[in-house]
Scaffold this motif. Structure first.
Motif, mmCIF file in Angstrom:
data_model
loop_
_atom_site.group_PDB
_atom_site.id
_atom_site.type_symbol
_atom_site.label_atom_id
_atom_site.label_comp_id
_atom_site.label_asym_id
_atom_site.label_seq_id
_atom_site.Cartn_x
_atom_site.Cartn_y
_atom_site.Cartn_z
ATOM 1 N N GLY A 15 0.795 -1.219 0.000
ATOM 2 C CA GLY A 15 0.000 0.000 0.000
ATOM 3 C C GLY A 15 0.830 1.272 0.000
ATOM 4 O O GLY A 15 0.292 2.365 -0.191
ATOM 5 N N GLY A 16 2.114 1.125 0.210
ATOM 6 C CA GLY A 16 2.999 2.273 0.265
ATOM 7 C C GLY A 16 3.445 2.742 -1.107
ATOM 8 O O GLY A 16 3.015 2.217 -2.144
ATOM 9 N N ARG A 67 -1.486 2.651 -11.074
ATOM 10 C CA ARG A 67 -0.701 2.676 -9.835
ATOM 11 C C ARG A 67 0.680 3.299 -10.044
ATOM 12 O O ARG A 67 1.206 3.962 -9.157
ATOM 13 N N PHE A 68 1.276 3.067 -11.206
ATOM 14 C CA PHE A 68 2.605 3.585 -11.509
ATOM 15 C C PHE A 68 2.492 4.717 -12.524
ATOM 16 O O PHE A 68 1.637 4.695 -13.410
ATOM 17 N N SER A 84 0.458 2.475 -4.231
ATOM 18 C CA SER A 84 -0.364 1.293 -3.929
ATOM 19 C C SER A 84 0.402 0.005 -4.199
ATOM 20 O O SER A 84 -0.100 -0.916 -4.854
ATOM 21 N N LEU A 85 1.615 -0.049 -3.707
ATOM 22 C CA LEU A 85 2.473 -1.195 -3.992
ATOM 23 C C LEU A 85 1.929 -2.483 -3.389
ATOM 24 O O LEU A 85 1.327 -2.476 -2.300
ATOM 25 N N LYS A 86 2.151 -3.572 -4.117
ATOM 26 C CA LYS A 86 1.682 -4.889 -3.711
ATOM 27 C C LYS A 86 2.874 -5.817 -3.524
ATOM 28 O O LYS A 86 3.969 -5.551 -4.035
ATOM 29 N N VAL A 121 8.566 -5.253 -1.377
ATOM 30 C CA VAL A 121 7.296 -4.895 -0.739
ATOM 31 C C VAL A 121 6.996 -5.978 0.286
ATOM 32 O O VAL A 121 6.759 -7.133 -0.057
ATOM 33 N N SER A 122 7.048 -5.583 1.547
ATOM 34 C CA SER A 122 6.889 -6.559 2.614
ATOM 35 C C SER A 122 6.339 -5.883 3.859
ATOM 36 O O SER A 122 6.634 -4.719 4.128
#
Length: 123
Positions: A15-16, A67-68, A84-86, A121-122
């Motif tokens: 989400g970041g 998103r990007f 909105s990184l997954k 992404v973690s």
């Protein structure tokens, strides 16, 4: 020899957001179109986004649309704003360049590549 240098990778929570940058060593017709690929662990490299010479056209993989955002502030510098990184966005991201965008992909890669920057992404 064209050199592309990426920066901005790192660890981010789901989400970041993260912003990647790429600087080309020269401004010539050879680096007119610029873009990004990524390679996740155990997977092939895949196209992410690209931007035309004058920045007037942008191209995105379906997986990152909305998103990007790819942009360039001048002929040599380019950026990729990732929101909105997954988890599945985790990969090494490569800056790329070529004379023009020709539907870049695995079978039609751009000519010039950077060394890559890791995005994790973690939670």
């Amino acid at each position: 020899q064209v050199q592309l240098v990426e920066s901005g990778g790192g660890l981010v929570q789901p989400g970041g957001s993260l912003r990647l940058s790429c600087a080309a060593s020269e401004r010539t017709f050879r680096t007119c179109a610029m873009g990004w690929f990524r390679q996740a662990p155990g997977k092939e490299r895949e196209f992410v986004a690209a931007i035309s010479c004058n920045g007037g056209r942008t191209y995105y993989a379906d997986s990152v649309k909305g998103r990007f955002t790819i942009s360039r502030d001048n002929a040599k510098n380019m950026a990729l704003q990732m929101n909105s990184l997954k988890f599945e966005d985790t990969a090494v991201y490569f800056c790329t360049a070529d004379v023009r965008f020709t539907g870049w992909g695995t079978s039609n890669p751009p000519r010039y590549w950077g060394q890559g920057t890791l995005v994790t992404v973690s939670s």
